[in-house]
Design a protein around this motif. Structure first.
Motif, short mmCIF file in Angstrom:
data_model
loop_
_atom_site.label_atom_id
_atom_site.label_comp_id
_atom_site.label_asym_id
_atom_site.label_seq_id
_atom_site.Cartn_x
_atom_site.Cartn_y
_atom_site.Cartn_z
N ALA A 65 0.84 -1.19 0.00
CA ALA A 65 0.00 0.00 0.00
C ALA A 65 0.88 1.24 0.00
N ALA A 66 0.41 2.30 -0.66
CA ALA A 66 1.07 3.60 -0.60
C ALA A 66 0.39 4.43 0.48
N THR A 67 1.16 5.25 1.18
CA THR A 67 0.61 6.04 2.28
C THR A 67 1.23 7.43 2.30
N ALA A 68 0.46 8.42 2.75
CA ALA A 68 0.96 9.78 2.89
C ALA A 68 0.08 10.51 3.90
N GLY A 69 0.67 11.47 4.61
CA GLY A 69 -0.11 12.22 5.57
C GLY A 69 0.70 13.25 6.32
N ARG A 70 0.07 13.80 7.35
CA ARG A 70 0.68 14.85 8.17
C ARG A 70 0.24 14.64 9.61
N PHE A 71 1.16 14.87 10.57
CA PHE A 71 0.83 14.69 11.99
C PHE A 71 1.69 15.59 12.86
N TYR A 72 1.24 15.80 14.08
CA TYR A 72 1.96 16.59 15.08
C TYR A 72 2.87 15.63 15.82
N ASN A 73 4.18 15.73 15.64
CA ASN A 73 5.10 14.68 16.07
C ASN A 73 5.48 14.73 17.56
N SER A 74 6.34 13.84 17.95
CA SER A 74 6.77 13.69 19.34
C SER A 74 7.52 14.90 19.87
N SER A 79 4.89 17.22 11.07
CA SER A 79 5.64 16.35 10.17
C SER A 79 4.74 15.88 9.03
N SER A 80 5.37 15.67 7.89
CA SER A 80 4.70 15.04 6.75
C SER A 80 5.41 13.73 6.46
N TYR A 81 4.69 12.80 5.84
CA TYR A 81 5.29 11.51 5.48
C TYR A 81 4.71 11.00 4.18
N ALA A 82 5.48 10.17 3.50
CA ALA A 82 5.03 9.46 2.31
C ALA A 82 5.83 8.17 2.26
N PRO A 107 12.97 18.54 14.41
CA PRO A 107 13.99 19.60 14.47
C PRO A 107 15.43 19.10 14.60
N LYS A 108 15.65 17.98 15.29
CA LYS A 108 17.02 17.49 15.51
C LYS A 108 17.50 16.56 14.40
N MET A 109 16.62 16.25 13.47
CA MET A 109 16.98 15.36 12.36
C MET A 109 17.03 16.17 11.07
N ARG A 110 18.23 16.39 10.54
CA ARG A 110 18.44 17.15 9.31
C ARG A 110 17.74 18.51 9.36
N ASP A 111 17.78 19.14 10.52
CA ASP A 111 17.19 20.47 10.73
C ASP A 111 15.73 20.53 10.28
N GLY A 112 15.00 19.45 10.51
CA GLY A 112 13.59 19.41 10.15
C GLY A 112 13.32 19.01 8.71
N GLY A 113 14.38 18.77 7.94
CA GLY A 113 14.22 18.41 6.53
C GLY A 113 13.83 16.95 6.35
N TRP A 114 13.70 16.56 5.11
CA TRP A 114 13.29 15.19 4.77
C TRP A 114 14.41 14.19 5.04
N THR A 138 14.92 4.18 18.21
CA THR A 138 15.54 5.45 18.59
C THR A 138 16.78 5.66 17.71
N TYR A 139 17.01 6.90 17.30
CA TYR A 139 18.21 7.22 16.52
C TYR A 139 18.95 8.35 17.23
N LYS A 140 20.06 7.98 17.88
CA LYS A 140 20.90 8.93 18.62
C LYS A 140 20.03 9.82 19.50
N ASP A 141 20.30 11.13 19.51
CA ASP A 141 19.44 12.05 20.27
C ASP A 141 18.54 12.84 19.31
N ARG A 142 18.34 12.30 18.10
CA ARG A 142 17.59 13.02 17.08
C ARG A 142 16.15 12.56 16.93
N LEU A 143 15.93 11.25 17.07
CA LEU A 143 14.59 10.68 16.96
C LEU A 143 14.37 9.75 18.14
#
Length: 157
Positions: A65-74, A79-82, A107-114, A138-143
């Motif tokens: 399945a393909a998925t896409a959306g937007r949510f208020y993250n942790s 955040s947006s996702y696809a 914010p801590k992952m690629r300065d909020g970028g993709w 978990t990914y370091k102190d970023r996610l």
């Protein structure tokens, strides 16, 4: 972090070893996806677990399945996702696999970028209602990792 990732991968491999293979067949279903409820592994960080949002999912196969959306993250940012779910195995009514996707807004992952992510994922359905479960490492102190639950509602067959 690496130990948790190996543990998650080992659990997925063990589950897949005892699972039935799903026969890939074409489908055409639209689903409306809610945001997420996330139970974080780092409960002492004051993270947002009520990740409100909205998404869409198009199931084009019994295994994908393909998925896409937007949510208020942790981190309390939008955040947006696809991505694409691939769940070729089943244990009873539960589909087992992963979702490969792109995310932004942390914010801590690629300065909020993709950034890309591969997340072990479970899925189940009952009639017109479904549930996606993602096991986020978990990914370091970023996610910050956790187990995320997403309700789904089928709009079409």
């Amino acid at each position: 972090m690496i130990r948790r990732l190996y543990l998650v991968l080992a659990c997925c491999a063990a589950a897949a070893a005892h699972a039935d293979t799903i026969d890939p067949q074409p489908r055409s279903e639209w689903w409306l996806d809610s945001g997420f409820y996330t139970k974080h592994f780092q409960s002492d960080k004051g993270l947002n677990g009520a990740n409100r949002g909205l998404g869409a999912e198009y199931r084009f196969s019994t295994v994908a399945a393909a998925t896409a959306g937007r949510f208020y993250n942790s981190d309390r940012a939008w955040s947006s996702y696809a991505g694409v779910f691939y769940q070729p195995w089943a244990i009873g009514p539960v589909r087992v696999g992963a979702v490969a996707g792109l995310f932004n807004g942390y914010p801590k992952m690629r300065d909020g970028g993709w950034f890309p992510a591969l997340i072990p994922a479970l899925g189940m359905e009952y009639g017109r209602v479904g549930l996606n479960v993602g096991i986020i490492p978990t990914y370091k102190d970023r996610l910050y990792g956790g187990i995320s639950f997403q309700l789904r509602f089928r709009l079409s067959d």
